[in-house]
Scaffold this active site. Structure first.
Site, PDB file in Angstrom:
ATOM      1  N   ASP A 103      62.477  70.184  16.467  1.00  0.00           N
ATOM      2  CA  ASP A 103      62.728  70.677  17.827  1.00  0.00           C
ATOM      3  C   ASP A 103      61.794  71.852  18.136  1.00  0.00           C
ATOM      4  OD1 ASP A 103      63.924  70.832  20.286  1.00  0.00           O
ATOM      5  OD2 ASP A 103      65.732  71.849  19.577  1.00  0.00           O
ATOM      6  N   GLY A 104      61.541  72.067  19.416  1.00  0.00           N
ATOM      7  CA  GLY A 104      60.799  73.256  19.850  1.00  0.00           C
ATOM      8  C   GLY A 104      59.340  73.005  20.192  1.00  0.00           C
TER       9      GLY A 104
ATOM     10  N   ASN B 129      66.252  60.870  24.696  1.00  0.00           N
ATOM     11  CA  ASN B 129      64.896  61.222  25.163  1.00  0.00           C
ATOM     12  C   ASN B 129      64.363  60.249  26.222  1.00  0.00           C
ATOM     13  OD1 ASN B 129      63.625  62.514  21.967  1.00  0.00           O
ATOM     14  ND2 ASN B 129      64.635  63.569  23.645  1.00  0.00           N
TER      15      ASN B 129
ATOM     16  N   ARG C 272      63.879  61.642  29.680  1.00  0.00           N
ATOM     17  CA  ARG C 272      62.818  62.625  30.013  1.00  0.00           C
ATOM     18  C   ARG C 272      61.888  62.049  31.087  1.00  0.00           C
ATOM     19  NH1 ARG C 272      61.260  66.562  25.054  1.00  0.00           N
ATOM     20  NH2 ARG C 272      63.415  66.996  24.489  1.00  0.00           N
TER      21      ARG C 272
ATOM     22  N   ARG D  75      73.053  72.631  16.723  1.00  0.00           N
ATOM     23  CA  ARG D  75      73.797  71.403  17.038  1.00  0.00           C
ATOM     24  C   ARG D  75      73.132  70.203  16.355  1.00  0.00           C
ATOM     25  NH1 ARG D  75      71.922  73.326  22.131  1.00  0.00           N
ATOM     26  NH2 ARG D  75      69.884  72.424  22.514  1.00  0.00           N
ATOM     27  N   LEU D  76      73.894  69.097  16.325  1.00  0.00           N
ATOM     28  CA  LEU D  76      73.392  67.904  15.630  1.00  0.00           C
ATOM     29  C   LEU D  76      72.673  66.934  16.567  1.00  0.00           C
ATOM     30  CD1 LEU D  76      76.290  67.099  13.143  1.00  0.00           C
ATOM     31  CD2 LEU D  76      74.111  68.184  12.651  1.00  0.00           C
TER      32      LEU D  76
HETATM   33  C1  FPP Z   1      61.575  68.123  20.516  1.00  0.00           C
HETATM   34  O1  FPP Z   1      60.771  69.066  21.140  1.00  0.00           O
HETATM   35  C2  FPP Z   1      60.832  67.106  19.832  1.00  0.00           C
HETATM   36  C3  FPP Z   1      60.783  65.790  20.201  1.00  0.00           C
HETATM   37  C4  FPP Z   1      61.087  65.286  21.539  1.00  0.00           C
HETATM   38  C5  FPP Z   1      60.490  64.760  19.210  1.00  0.00           C
HETATM   39  C6  FPP Z   1      59.547  65.127  18.092  1.00  0.00           C
HETATM   40  C7  FPP Z   1      58.226  64.533  18.321  1.00  0.00           C
HETATM   41  C8  FPP Z   1      57.117  64.844  17.624  1.00  0.00           C
HETATM   42  C9  FPP Z   1      57.108  65.786  16.509  1.00  0.00           C
HETATM   43  C10 FPP Z   1      55.803  64.241  17.999  1.00  0.00           C
HETATM   44  C11 FPP Z   1      55.676  62.774  17.743  1.00  0.00           C
HETATM   45  C12 FPP Z   1      56.155  62.308  16.423  1.00  0.00           C
HETATM   46  C13 FPP Z   1      55.487  61.490  15.591  1.00  0.00           C
HETATM   47  C14 FPP Z   1      56.153  60.952  14.389  1.00  0.00           C
HETATM   48  C15 FPP Z   1      54.103  61.098  15.805  1.00  0.00           C
HETATM   49  P1  FPP Z   1      61.204  69.473  22.603  1.00  0.00           P
HETATM   50  O2  FPP Z   1      60.190  68.922  23.531  1.00  0.00           O
HETATM   51  O3  FPP Z   1      62.599  69.065  22.890  1.00  0.00           O
HETATM   52  O4  FPP Z   1      61.110  71.033  22.516  1.00  0.00           O
HETATM   53  P2  FPP Z   1      61.840  72.070  23.489  1.00  0.00           P
HETATM   54  O5  FPP Z   1      63.300  72.035  23.151  1.00  0.00           O
HETATM   55  O6  FPP Z   1      61.189  73.361  23.098  1.00  0.00           O
HETATM   56  O7  FPP Z   1      61.540  71.653  24.892  1.00  0.00           O
END
Ligand code: FPP
Length: 251
Positions: free
Chosen positions: A17-18, A65, A68, A191-192
């Site tokens: 996350d993040g 997701n 989004r 959270r999970l």
């Molecule tokens: C959350 O960050 C992360 C994701 C939506 C998924 C994780 C995706 C990757 C690491 C990139 C693609 C993965 C692979 C395996 C190639 P967020 O956007 O929710 O962060 P925020 O809470 O700061 O907005």
């Protein structure tokens, strides 16, 4: 410092996350955060493998997701596709077996093809199993498992009074994997988020304030060191937990 006398977790699950916040802090569009996050995946999987971790499950795209903005979904799918195509030869060389959990039929057709191809090619990998949770939601997984079990009851293969934890576990996407020993969540959220709700029942949880693109091998080792200090009892007392550990090691 990692303790050589304590075992490393056999299975690590990660909520990455993040990415968005990482990009925002740098005045960059969110897509840059996802790209930086995708770069970390390889480094962390390879370091886990070097440390002797046998399974790593990464939450790459949740069922939620799909809500989004279309453009962000498109960027994430492109990154995923690039990752699979670029990394498969290296995964093969390094003994990394790729797997996925989730409703992957919702992913773009090309990506599903590349994913299936990579899963097939890397099937002999013995060092570590990398499971990408894609279009994954734990509640949806439980719904799918209930459908499977209901089908077994309907066909007469299973008597309702014989339904137990094992029959449910066997119907989950993760039937072939041990439950995670350690869950890492980045960016400080507590959270999970619909991730492996059944499987995490007795998992040790480690939360770091670092955003996923900043989670490097030093941070990974900190998480494992913290895990090595934990006293895992599975709801038992210290002595009965030790006794069951001895029994499971003997069998
Ligand atoms: C959350 O960050 C992360 C994701 C939506 C998924 C994780 C995706 C990757 C690491 C990139 C693609 C993965 C692979 C395996 C190639 P967020 O956007 O929710 O962060 P925020 O809470 O700061 O907005």
């Amino acid at each position: 410092m990692l303790q050589s006398t304590s075992p490393v977790p056999q299975h690590i699950a990660i909520i990455m996350d993040g990415n968005g916040r990482w990009a925002q802090e740098r005045g960059l569009p969110r897509a840059f955060g996802h790209r930086a996050g995708a770069e970390r995946v390889k480094e962390i999987v390879e370091h886990c493998s070097d440390l002797g971790v046998k399974y790593i499950t990464m939450y790459a795209f949740s069922w939620e997701n799909w809500e989004r903005p279309e453009e962000e979904i498109h960027q994430l799918m492109r990154l995923l596709d690039e990752f699979i195509r670029r990394e498969t030869p290296d995964m093969l060389k390094k003994g990394i077996r790729l797997q996925s959990i989730g409703r992957i039929d919702h992913l773009p057709e090309d990506t599903v093809q590349h994913l299936k191809q990579s899963i097939k090619e890397t099937a002999g990998g013995k060092k570590i199993c990398l499971t990408l949770a894609l279009s994954y939601g734990s509640r949806q997984e439980i719904v799918d498992a209930v459908r499977t079990v209901a089908g077994q009851v309907k066909s007469g293969e299973l008597n309702p009074k014989d339904i137990d934890e094992r029959s449910i576990q066997q119907a989950l996407y993760t039937a072939d994997y041990p439950d995670p020993d350690l869950l890492v969540r980045t960016s400080g959220e507590l959270r999970l988020s619909n991730f492996l709700l059944w499987q995490l029942s007795y998992t040790e949880i480690y939360v770091t304030e670092k955003n996923w693109p900043d989670f490097d091998i030093v941070e990974l080792e900190k998480a494992i060191t913290e895990y090595q200090k934990r006293d895992r009892r599975y709801g038992k007392t210290k002595s009965t937990a030790k006794e069951s550990e001895r029994i499971s090691l003997r069998s």
